[in-house]
Scaffold this motif. Structure first.
Motif, PDB file in Angstrom:
ATOM      1  N   THR A 100       0.836  -1.207   0.000  1.00  0.00           N
ATOM      2  CA  THR A 100       0.000   0.000   0.000  1.00  0.00           C
ATOM      3  C   THR A 100       0.872   1.258   0.000  1.00  0.00           C
ATOM      4  N   GLY A 149      -1.893  10.258   9.914  1.00  0.00           N
ATOM      5  CA  GLY A 149      -2.040   8.876  10.393  1.00  0.00           C
ATOM      6  C   GLY A 149      -0.715   8.139  10.269  1.00  0.00           C
ATOM      7  N   GLU A 208     -14.884   8.249  13.027  1.00  0.00           N
ATOM      8  CA  GLU A 208     -13.950   9.228  13.599  1.00  0.00           C
ATOM      9  C   GLU A 208     -13.171  10.008  12.551  1.00  0.00           C
ATOM     10  N   GLY A 281      -4.318  -0.711  -3.797  1.00  0.00           N
ATOM     11  CA  GLY A 281      -3.273  -0.662  -2.753  1.00  0.00           C
ATOM     12  C   GLY A 281      -2.600  -1.990  -2.472  1.00  0.00           C
TER      13      GLY A 281
HETATM   14  P1  NAP Z   1      -2.657   1.573  11.574  1.00  0.00           P
HETATM   15  O1  NAP Z   1      -1.299   0.968  11.761  1.00  0.00           O
HETATM   16  O2  NAP Z   1      -3.705   1.317  12.587  1.00  0.00           O
HETATM   17  O3  NAP Z   1      -2.419   3.150  11.407  1.00  0.00           O
HETATM   18  C1  NAP Z   1      -3.441   4.081  11.413  1.00  0.00           C
HETATM   19  C2  NAP Z   1      -2.909   5.385  12.005  1.00  0.00           C
HETATM   20  O4  NAP Z   1      -3.919   6.374  11.912  1.00  0.00           O
HETATM   21  C3  NAP Z   1      -2.513   5.295  13.476  1.00  0.00           C
HETATM   22  O5  NAP Z   1      -1.225   5.832  13.617  1.00  0.00           O
HETATM   23  C4  NAP Z   1      -3.529   6.164  14.195  1.00  0.00           C
HETATM   24  O6  NAP Z   1      -3.002   6.892  15.257  1.00  0.00           O
HETATM   25  C5  NAP Z   1      -3.899   7.138  13.121  1.00  0.00           C
HETATM   26  N1  NAP Z   1      -5.216   7.746  13.337  1.00  0.00           N
HETATM   27  C6  NAP Z   1      -6.389   7.117  13.584  1.00  0.00           C
HETATM   28  N2  NAP Z   1      -7.371   8.026  13.699  1.00  0.00           N
HETATM   29  C7  NAP Z   1      -6.806   9.232  13.516  1.00  0.00           C
HETATM   30  C8  NAP Z   1      -7.294  10.557  13.511  1.00  0.00           C
HETATM   31  N3  NAP Z   1      -8.579  10.802  13.739  1.00  0.00           N
HETATM   32  N4  NAP Z   1      -6.429  11.565  13.262  1.00  0.00           N
HETATM   33  C9  NAP Z   1      -5.113  11.312  13.037  1.00  0.00           C
HETATM   34  N5  NAP Z   1      -4.588  10.071  13.034  1.00  0.00           N
HETATM   35  C10 NAP Z   1      -5.425   9.067  13.274  1.00  0.00           C
HETATM   36  O7  NAP Z   1      -3.279   1.117  10.191  1.00  0.00           O
HETATM   37  P2  NAP Z   1      -2.516   0.785   8.818  1.00  0.00           P
HETATM   38  O8  NAP Z   1      -2.200  -0.664   8.757  1.00  0.00           O
HETATM   39  O9  NAP Z   1      -1.425   1.781   8.616  1.00  0.00           O
HETATM   40  O10 NAP Z   1      -3.724   1.038   7.772  1.00  0.00           O
HETATM   41  C11 NAP Z   1      -4.317   2.321   7.678  1.00  0.00           C
HETATM   42  C12 NAP Z   1      -5.539   2.263   6.789  1.00  0.00           C
HETATM   43  O11 NAP Z   1      -5.159   2.201   5.426  1.00  0.00           O
HETATM   44  C13 NAP Z   1      -6.439   1.049   6.976  1.00  0.00           C
HETATM   45  O12 NAP Z   1      -7.316   1.172   8.071  1.00  0.00           O
HETATM   46  C14 NAP Z   1      -7.173   0.959   5.641  1.00  0.00           C
HETATM   47  O13 NAP Z   1      -8.418   1.614   5.698  1.00  0.00           O
HETATM   48  C15 NAP Z   1      -6.253   1.691   4.673  1.00  0.00           C
HETATM   49  N6  NAP Z   1      -5.726   0.774   3.648  1.00  0.00           N
HETATM   50  C16 NAP Z   1      -5.991   1.012   2.339  1.00  0.00           C
HETATM   51  C17 NAP Z   1      -5.513   0.151   1.365  1.00  0.00           C
HETATM   52  C18 NAP Z   1      -5.784   0.361  -0.102  1.00  0.00           C
HETATM   53  O14 NAP Z   1      -5.902  -0.616  -0.833  1.00  0.00           O
HETATM   54  N7  NAP Z   1      -5.837   1.596  -0.568  1.00  0.00           N
HETATM   55  C19 NAP Z   1      -4.753  -0.966   1.734  1.00  0.00           C
HETATM   56  C20 NAP Z   1      -4.492  -1.179   3.072  1.00  0.00           C
HETATM   57  C21 NAP Z   1      -4.991  -0.299   4.023  1.00  0.00           C
HETATM   58  P3  NAP Z   1      -2.625   6.250  16.684  1.00  0.00           P
HETATM   59  O15 NAP Z   1      -1.428   5.425  16.430  1.00  0.00           O
HETATM   60  O16 NAP Z   1      -2.351   7.403  17.521  1.00  0.00           O
HETATM   61  O17 NAP Z   1      -3.799   5.437  17.106  1.00  0.00           O
END
Ligand code: NAP
Length: 312
Positions: A100, A149, A208, A281
């Motif tokens: 991604t 994020g 959120e 992604g």
């Molecule tokens: P992750 O490790 O949980 O990271 C998400 C981050 O977002 C965390 O650091 C969290 O902060 C932060 N966050 C959450 N709510 C927030 C807010 N309101 N304001 C600012 N920061 C915030 O998840 P990940 O594995 O990186 O994945 C992230 C997202 O990417 C997934 O949930 C999915 O929806 C998306 N994704 C998309 C694709 C695609 O095909 N395009 C593929 C995979 C994933 P904290 O650490 O402080 O909690």
């Protein structure tokens, strides 16, 4: 399995379970959603399978005990309603991170360097040859990327930007991060938006973060800056983004996800300075295999009476 997953994943599941694979690729209908809860012990759902509170309420004595989601993003599942119904939810973090992040960099480069526009020009037979001021874009080297994020994917993007492109990294996250590269944390989203050349979204979807990127945040961005979204479509207020692009408030956008996907607004399609990818992604066979095998591992642990490795 609510969609056909790669054969290797189906084989792993078949070795342990009495497996039913729904043979079509579209999200389940409401009737199918209800049947998934009443007829199966475990379900491997994915993006678009909307497990709303109403679906759980419609099947009070459900058979299903585990939703082993295929994907890290699970905003299509109301997790608290699932919990209330006594259903456990798992996801597939980690398996998706690098793939991604790569697509985020693809979008950054395509948008900043006008690659989509250039390819369209060439394919239309309108390219008249190289000249010194043709298709001048934004050079990423030495510029500043802003990550909204700073989780697994956010950090993988930031690492690529810092080590690969010599970019400065700034971010906004709920909590400060202990990072293995230099990065500046900005307290507000508006401050981050104003400070960067490329703003990249990597937060989870859900209530959120719904419309986290709205007209105010877009107005704070610099006119030469680009927005990249690999998170979830409704993190961006799409109408506000269209306005910001049409009025020249920002220079361009690179999108992998859409507010009402698979519907993509004509206004976005019509603009040359927008790169549009169809949610690719994690679209690489080995990545989809890793994701599927994680779902199967979660099923296996759960039905062996253990705590599944990727509890949501
Ligand atoms: P992750 O490790 O949980 O990271 C998400 C981050 O977002 C965390 O650091 C969290 O902060 C932060 N966050 C959450 N709510 C927030 C807010 N309101 N304001 C600012 N920061 C915030 O998840 P990940 O594995 O990186 O994945 C992230 C997202 O990417 C997934 O949930 C999915 O929806 C998306 N994704 C998309 C694709 C695609 O095909 N395009 C593929 C995979 C994933 P904290 O650490 O402080 O909690």
């Amino acid at each position: 399995m609510t969609r056909p997953l790669p054969e290797r994943v189906q084989a792993a599941a078949r070795a342990m379970f009495d497996l039913t694979v729904r043979p079509i690729t579209t999200p389940m209908t409401e009737a199918e959603m209800r049947a998934s809860l009443s007829d199966f012990d475990g379900v491997v759902p994915t993006l678009g399978d909307l497990y709303t509170p109403a679906i759980f309420a419609a099947v009070p004595d459900q058979r299903c005990r585990l939703l082993a989601n295929f994907g890290v993003g699970y905003n299509h599942i109301d997790v608290s309603a699932a919990r209330e119904a006594g259903i456990t939810v798992t996801n597939t973090p980690g398996a998706v991170t690098d793939a991604t992040a790569d697509v985020a960099l693809t979008l950054m480069l395509m948008s900043a360097r006008r690659a989509g526009e250039g390819e369209r020009l060439l394919r239309a037979g309108k390219w008249e040859g190289w000249h010194p001021t043709q298709l001048l874009g934004l050079h990423l080297g030495g510029k500043t990327v802003g990550i909204v994020g700073m989780g697994r994917i956010g950090q993988a993007i930031a690492r690529r930007c810092h080590f690969g492109f010599g970019m400065s990294v700034a971010y906004h996250s709920r909590s400060p991060k202990d990072l293995d590269f230099p990065a500046r944390r900005l307290e507000t989203l508006e401050a981050l938006a104003a400070a960067v050349d490329v703003l990249v979204l990597a937060v989870p979807g859900g209530a959120e973060t719904h419309h986290l990127i709205n007209a105010e945040v877009l107005a704070a961005m610099q006119p030469h800056a680009h927005l990249v979204n690999i998170a979830r479509g409704n993190v961006v207020e799409e109408a506000a983004l269209i306005h910001a692009l049409q009025s020249g408030q920002i220079a361009g956008a690179g999108l992998d996800v859409y507010e009402f996907e698979p519907a993509v607004p004509e206004a976005l399609i019509a603009m040359e300075n927008v790169v549009l990818l169809p949610h690719i992604g994690t679209a690489a066979l080995e990545v989809r295999e890793d994701m599927g095998l994680m779902s199967v591992a979660n099923l296996k642990a759960f039905f062996a009476g253990e705590t599944p490795p990727n509890l949501v």
